[in-house]
Design an enzyme around this catalytic site. Structure first.
Site, mmCIF file in Angstrom:
data_model
loop_
_atom_site.group_PDB
_atom_site.id
_atom_site.type_symbol
_atom_site.label_atom_id
_atom_site.label_comp_id
_atom_site.label_asym_id
_atom_site.label_seq_id
_atom_site.Cartn_x
_atom_site.Cartn_y
_atom_site.Cartn_z
ATOM 1 N N HIS A 231 -3.775 1.265 3.109
ATOM 2 C CA HIS A 231 -3.952 1.202 1.663
ATOM 3 C C HIS A 231 -5.213 2.008 1.338
ATOM 4 C CE1 HIS A 231 -1.199 -2.154 1.973
ATOM 5 N NE2 HIS A 231 -1.287 -2.446 0.682
ATOM 6 N N GLU A 234 -6.874 2.577 -4.259
ATOM 7 C CA GLU A 234 -6.147 1.857 -5.303
ATOM 8 C C GLU A 234 -7.129 1.530 -6.426
ATOM 9 O OE1 GLU A 234 -2.899 -1.765 -5.785
ATOM 10 O OE2 GLU A 234 -3.991 -1.543 -3.897
#
Length: 432
Positions: A231, A234
């Site tokens: 990830h 974000e």
């Protein structure tokens, strides 16, 4: 819509198949297509596999025929980025202000209170049943893996992987912050991931130790021959450049396995010069990117009392122009990171097309939720339609993309090994 026969041999006639997921030796089939890149074909199904793919109405047919009447036939969906372990906790632990920080806090609260094996199993199984009914055939889920939760949730994953072995391809990714891998517990987690045949991963944040954290993660993955899935970025902070840092680490380490990076939202708020430098590195490192339009629209640029000013998604079209593999996926479902969703990849595709203005790129875009997503998962026999592959297909009544994406296609027919399955969705009351 016509009923798929239970007989071992039949033809799906007058079908429209997206060129981007159709693999055929007879390239003349590609020429027989609409302006949107939908190839007009007849597909023979025999013994659960695709036996022939020919130009529509190009040869006489003796077997049983199902007339698709110009509807679309897709390969089964591939959902390359999900969070099945978090799914369906919204009712008991909602995120009332809708912010990212609140989502983190609420999930942590819920996990400490509820996430024993029985609870995790019940919610993950519910999500799999939804995905299967909607036409998905392969799923990669990230699993929160701090401390003892790793053993609990990966144990549940392995149980579900066995139970669904003949219906869904399941992969699991460890999800922790990257500093965790600098601890002895992080090394044990890497061993657990290798033990279950998973993917090493985590959340990258900009911090002074990021390079050391990445070096450690890459070393652990190389030693255990594991792929990586991160990830990154974000956020709407233009100073967040974790995607670039991952690419630099991959090149520095000479990493040879597949790397996937999800979200990459901050690319959309960076200067063209910064973006160009980053994408060149991402391309060189062979990194695939996953955009998560549902959750990023929900979370990004959320401030109380004002309408968001940007869409939250990454630079999908620019990534494609650089030749970088980019996909769309579900991400969270009915949890504090996204309060909606039903594990339906068609909904994800629909949202991605609308938000990122992909309607001028239909020729390639369907592969983002089928073939390209399968490639990033290392799967060569799903997400595409080809002779000798299993007849795992989804038949939509919509003939054009406008028809397909203007209605929810609740009457779709999901075909697995040549047989239409029951597409009844599980009842939410089962989660009470």
């Amino acid at each position: 819509m016509s009923v798929i026969p239970s007989k071992p041999r039949y033809w799906l006639k007058n079908a429209r198949v997206p060129l981007s997921m159709l693999q055929v030796e007879d390239k003349s089939i590609w020429e027989n297509r609409t302006s949107e890149g939908l190839c007009l074909v007849d597909i023979q199904v025999a013994a659960g596999k695709v036996a022939q793919i020919v130009r529509a109405n190009s040869q006489p047919i003796a077997d049983m025929v199902v007339d698709v009447q110009g509807g679309q036939i897709w390969a089964g969906f591939v959902d390359v980025h999900t969070h099945l372990d978090k799914g369906h906790i919204w009712e008991r632990t909602p995120n009332l202000d809708g912010t990212f920080d609140s989502a983190l806090a609420r999930v942590q609260q819920d996990s400490l209170q509820y996430w024993q094996a029985e609870d995790v199993y019940r919610r993950m199984a519910f999500g799999l049943r939804c995905s299967y009914a909607h036409g998905t055939q392969a799923i990669r889920t990230h699993i929160d893996a701090f401390g003892e939760q790793a053993r609990i949730s990966f144990g549940v994953f392995q149980q579900l992987q066995q139970e669904w072995a003949n219906r869904l391809v399941l992969q699991a990714v460890a999800l922790v912050s990257l500093d965790y891998y600098l601890t002895p517990e992080g090394v044990k987690l890497a061993d657990l991931v290798a033990e279950v045949g998973g993917v090493l991963g985590g959340v990258a944040y900009m911090n002074p130790e990021l390079e050391a954290q990445l070096n450690q993660v890459f070393r652990l993955a190389q030693e255990r021959d594991l792929a990586l899935d991160f990830h990154v970025d974000e956020t709407d902070d233009p100073e967040s450049m974790c995607l670039r840092k991952v690419a630099e680490a991959a090149l520095r380490c000479g990493f040879g396995r597949q790397i996937v990076c999800g979200h990459c939202c901050s690319l959309a708020v960076q200067s063209p010069e910064v973006v160009a430098e980053t994408l060149a590195l991402v391309k060189e490192a062979g990194i695939g990117v996953v955009s998560l339009p549902l959750s990023n629209l929900y979370l990004q640029d959320r401030k109380s009392g004002r309408t968001p000013r940007w869409r939250g998604v990454t630079l999908i079209q620019e990534l494609q122009e650089y030749g970088i593999e980019v996909t769309l996926a579900s991400d969270n479902c009915r949890d504090p990171f996204f309060g909606f969703g039903d594990h339906d990849v068609l909904e994800v595709f629909n949202q991605g097309v609308r938000v990122a203005h992909l309607d001028g790129l239909y020729g390639e875009s369907p592969a983002m939720v089928t073939k390209t997503a399968a490639d990033l998962m290392g799967l060569t026999d799903v997400g595409r339609i080809s002779v000798e592959l299993a007849a795992n297909l989804v038949w939509f009544k919509g003939r054009s993309y406008s028809e397909l994406l203007s209605r929810p296609q609740c009457d779709r027919v999901v075909i697995r090994d040549g047989i239409a399955i029951d597409t009844t969705l599980p009842d939410y009351r089962e989660l009470d």
